[in-house]
Design a protein around this motif. Sequence first.
Motif, PDB file in Angstrom:
ATOM      1  N   SER A   1       0.828  -1.194   0.000  1.00  0.00           N
ATOM      2  CA  SER A   1       0.000   0.000   0.000  1.00  0.00           C
ATOM      3  C   SER A   1       0.861   1.242   0.000  1.00  0.00           C
ATOM      4  CB  SER A   1      -0.909  -0.001   1.236  1.00  0.00           C
ATOM      5  OG  SER A   1      -0.124   0.046   2.411  1.00  0.00           O
ATOM      6  N   ALA A   2       0.251   2.389  -0.230  1.00  0.00           N
ATOM      7  CA  ALA A   2       1.000   3.648  -0.288  1.00  0.00           C
ATOM      8  C   ALA A   2       1.763   3.888   0.993  1.00  0.00           C
ATOM      9  CB  ALA A   2       0.034   4.801  -0.578  1.00  0.00           C
ATOM     10  N   THR A   3       1.153   3.548   2.115  1.00  0.00           N
ATOM     11  CA  THR A   3       1.835   3.657   3.400  1.00  0.00           C
ATOM     12  C   THR A   3       1.782   2.287   4.067  1.00  0.00           C
ATOM     13  OG1 THR A   3       1.147   5.961   3.616  1.00  0.00           O
ATOM     14  CG2 THR A   3       1.971   4.875   5.592  1.00  0.00           C
ATOM     15  N   PRO A   4       2.785   1.468   3.838  1.00  0.00           N
ATOM     16  CA  PRO A   4       2.761   0.118   4.421  1.00  0.00           C
ATOM     17  C   PRO A   4       2.684   0.184   5.944  1.00  0.00           C
ATOM     18  CG  PRO A   4       4.530   0.368   2.807  1.00  0.00           C
ATOM     19  CD  PRO A   4       4.004   1.717   3.064  1.00  0.00           C
ATOM     20  N   HIS A   5       2.027  -0.804   6.517  1.00  0.00           N
ATOM     21  CA  HIS A   5       1.865  -0.819   7.970  1.00  0.00           C
ATOM     22  C   HIS A   5       3.206  -0.838   8.693  1.00  0.00           C
ATOM     23  CE1 HIS A   5      -2.405  -1.006   7.775  1.00  0.00           C
ATOM     24  NE2 HIS A   5      -2.450  -2.194   7.172  1.00  0.00           N
TER      25      HIS A   5
ATOM     26  N   ARG B   1       5.671   0.793   8.181  1.00  0.00           N
ATOM     27  CA  ARG B   1       6.243   2.136   8.292  1.00  0.00           C
ATOM     28  C   ARG B   1       5.441   3.040   9.241  1.00  0.00           C
ATOM     29  NH1 ARG B   1      10.435   3.109   4.980  1.00  0.00           N
ATOM     30  NH2 ARG B   1      10.742   1.692   3.203  1.00  0.00           N
ATOM     31  N   GLU B   2       4.497   2.476   9.947  1.00  0.00           N
ATOM     32  CA  GLU B   2       3.702   3.259  10.882  1.00  0.00           C
ATOM     33  C   GLU B   2       4.368   3.232  12.262  1.00  0.00           C
ATOM     34  OE1 GLU B   2      -0.340   2.032  10.898  1.00  0.00           O
ATOM     35  OE2 GLU B   2      -0.502   2.041   8.705  1.00  0.00           O
TER      36      GLU B   2
ATOM     37  N   ARG C   1       5.365  -4.395  13.664  1.00  0.00           N
ATOM     38  CA  ARG C   1       5.990  -3.827  12.465  1.00  0.00           C
ATOM     39  C   ARG C   1       6.964  -4.827  11.840  1.00  0.00           C
ATOM     40  NH1 ARG C   1       8.350   1.999  13.716  1.00  0.00           N
ATOM     41  NH2 ARG C   1       8.248   2.152  11.445  1.00  0.00           N
TER      42      ARG C   1
ATOM     43  N   ASP D   1      11.445   4.788   9.780  1.00  0.00           N
ATOM     44  CA  ASP D   1      10.710   6.010  10.106  1.00  0.00           C
ATOM     45  C   ASP D   1      11.704   7.125  10.410  1.00  0.00           C
ATOM     46  OD1 ASP D   1      11.606   4.873  12.434  1.00  0.00           O
ATOM     47  OD2 ASP D   1       9.766   5.239  13.570  1.00  0.00           O
TER      48      ASP D   1
ATOM     49  N   GLU E   1      11.821  10.141   9.839  1.00  0.00           N
ATOM     50  CA  GLU E   1      11.293  11.421  10.303  1.00  0.00           C
ATOM     51  C   GLU E   1      11.096  11.443  11.818  1.00  0.00           C
ATOM     52  OE1 GLU E   1       7.853   8.719   9.293  1.00  0.00           O
ATOM     53  OE2 GLU E   1       9.820   9.208   8.466  1.00  0.00           O
TER      54      GLU E   1
END
Length: 949
Positions: free
Chosen positions: A7-11, A13-14, A22, A331, A333
Amino acid sequence: MSTAAVSATPHFREPGLPLAQRVDELLSQLTDEERIAMLHQYSPAIPRLGVGEFRTGTETLHGVARLGEATTFPQAVGLGASWDESLVREVAEAVSVEQRAFHHHRPPAVGTGRTSLQGWAPVVNLLRDPRWGRNEEGYSEDPTHSARLGDAFCRGMSGDDPEHLRTAPVLKHFLGYNNEDGRCTTSSGLRPRVLHEYDLAAFRLAIATGAATGVMAAYNLVNGRPCHVSPLIEQQLRRWAEPTGHELFVVSDAEAPSNLVDPEHYYEDHAESHAAALRAGIDSFTDHGEDSSVTVGRITKALERGLLTMDDVNLAVRRQLAIRFRLGEFDPEHDPYAGIGWEVVNSPAHQELALRAATESVVLLKNEGLLPLPADRRVAVVGPLACTLFEDWYSGSHPYRITVADGLGVQGVEGVDRIVLRTADGRALTAAGPDGLLTVAEAQDSDPSAQFDLFDWDLGVLTLRSAATGRYASLRDADRRVAADRDQPGEWDVHETFRLEPDGDGGELLRSVLTGRYAQVHAATGAVTMSGESPTVAAGLTRTVVRDGVAEAVAAAAAADTAVVVLGNDPHINGRETQDRAGLNLPPNQDRLLRAVLAAQPDTVLVVMSSYPYALDWAAGHVPAILWTSHAGQETGRALARVLRGDADASGRLPQTWYQGEDELPERLDYDIIKAGWTYQYHRTPALYPFGHGLSYADFSYSRLALDADRLPQDGTVTARVSLGNRGERAGMETVQLYVRALDARYEAPLLRLADFRKVRLAAGEWTELEFRLPVEQALAHWDVATGAFTVDPGRYELLVARSAADPVLTARFTVDGPAPAPRRAGGRPLRAVDFDDYRDAVIVDAGRTDGDAVTPAANQAAQLVFRNVDLTGAATLTAEVSRTAPGPAGLDVYADGLLLAALPVDSTGDRHTWTTVSAALSHQHGTLSELTVVLTGEQRLAALTFAP
């Protein structure tokens, strides 16, 4: 296996999701092939998932190493001499910050990918034998001291953020690693007490606190089994880490996975050996450099043969991914360390820290009032290390060098001969031109291009530095030419060492230490190549001394008020990784220089700059002042000058015993510190300079040692209070050392054992009271072979406050109350052969490839095992678990307090790992024995004895 589109934001990367979730999310999206590829040191990128390439390991022992200029701190043994946990932690923080800067801002200097954020440091192998070639890499001979400094270093590397690591420190090298000669095939014999009380103890603290994130397995074998398949990885290391909530990421040492087949011959093929290593707990294979195909191929074959399952692979990959998540890779950021800039590398703050670390690591071994030197004292600085600072294999590249001569602001005199080497036709070896290539040409003795400074490092090993280029002669691999173009020795294969061997006709032959080949001269061009296969084809040379080094040093010393003689070693020569030292003595030419200077200048200070202890017996009896420093990094000279001039106190303390030269040390491969008598704990001959020794310019005084109780239970805590004062006229730092010893031991207890220490700074006239809390179960416990656990025996103990292991100043006694240890019951469970109380001529070996220990007689000897205080009540039969491979007679005799109890013949089982049992009726019944003695004759292995009704 899921390979669905991301997906655009894979889990994974959360950042708000739990770490384990993760990791599992990312793992589920990897193919089998991608997972297998992650087992190699160079893990490739996975573009479809946006996952970058990953490399395990950057060397960070005392600075970021092998990547260019970075702040260089004292060698680990020098940091150990500081006895300062907070300082070591600050050094590690600085190193990790610079490692981050290399990772974020510099392209790869070695291999693929960015600089790894996994730091392969610290080394907590104990400095049992000062002849170990890698002595410079460890902190101490004492497990408590080494464990605490190792924990401090790991804390500094990993940082304080609860979610992210600044870098990921890896402890080296697991386990029982303290010799270089034959290191890939020698076995370290660790009986249970030595294993648990000594070698394992150095690793445990940093793992149990969670400060260490990984461990590197060692090259050697322990008890006959290679460390890379040791069951202790799972049974000990990972069990210690469980309460931290994080698993250790265990890496192999370089090429060690391949060693399991050749040269160790422990497995038949590499698929089998790699499967065994992975199952034993190795998560990353450092093998075949950047070529991952070999490791991938072997693991794939192991899977195809059913030696592994993908679950085994997943365990290892999961551990790698967990480290990568904690390092902020997925991550960035939210990574608090991502903004570290390049300006931190060799920053002014790190330079100041390097100076402080180098200063605190200087040890004042002797001082008969000569130090500190008055400001107006005219000083001559002489010796082969007077104008040089060496790097070592695990140091960074010095951004600058402050030598001892620089630090004292004088022109140093190295005290080495300057020579000219001429061929039979009178031409001279010259180093001329920008490339410094050696050729033979017409030249006068006064011509700098024909002159070489000869540094003799002992055992016939020399380095030659051109007077014209100021650089060392070095062998070039490509064409076998020699060029004087190297700043100093520094590569893994040292190209800068040579020998000048007699040719039988009064001349000499120049020979490369690296290749063993001799110098030849090309007739037409005069080019010098190291290509001669034998002395008969070598070029004969005649040596002319154009400057007498000793005479020059003596003249400089005589013209000054004080001479500072700087002696020691080059860390790449005669004692380094892959090469143990031959002995403890100074090189003869250095000893000759020291004696000559002292004869000319009685006010002489000896500075030993070295990676390890020396036997300084003559110097200790004649030289009025002696200091030791490790190779302490870029600020070494300024630090020494501060101590010599008295601008800083001499606050270092020895982290290992300096033995006397005539002291016959135990055999190098005898790892049993108890029986062999290694370290201050068990060595009974007085040391030249003991563990913990170091003088100060301040005048410290101890008084009023008090314990809060003189009786306490086995699970109690004793609190000790002691007053420390500085009665001198200047500030100083004292390292307060607390030792314990058992007075009623039923086992061979240490003469002393370090229980705690603290470094304290006091102003002139200042007093303070120090408090130490010692949990009995930590400070007094020993490994009980009867129960297979740590225990504290009831009885009398002594606590000593000391300036060193040989200089106690205050003592206090107390008693531990509790039930007396019960006799060892031999019935009901097997009596393991390795759980002896004493032994003679026995060797511990592997019972099986995956687990277990056994005992075998030493070569051509009858082994004797002694078990004390054994209860044989009701026993009527004896069964022994044995194996053997050789034909011929072999027997096992068991004695009860000297009377033969049973005699058992042992037949061949065909393989050392194929076991059988032999039984016999006991000749008579016994109750509790003082000693049960087992005698093994002939080739055999004994795993256990079982007594039954």
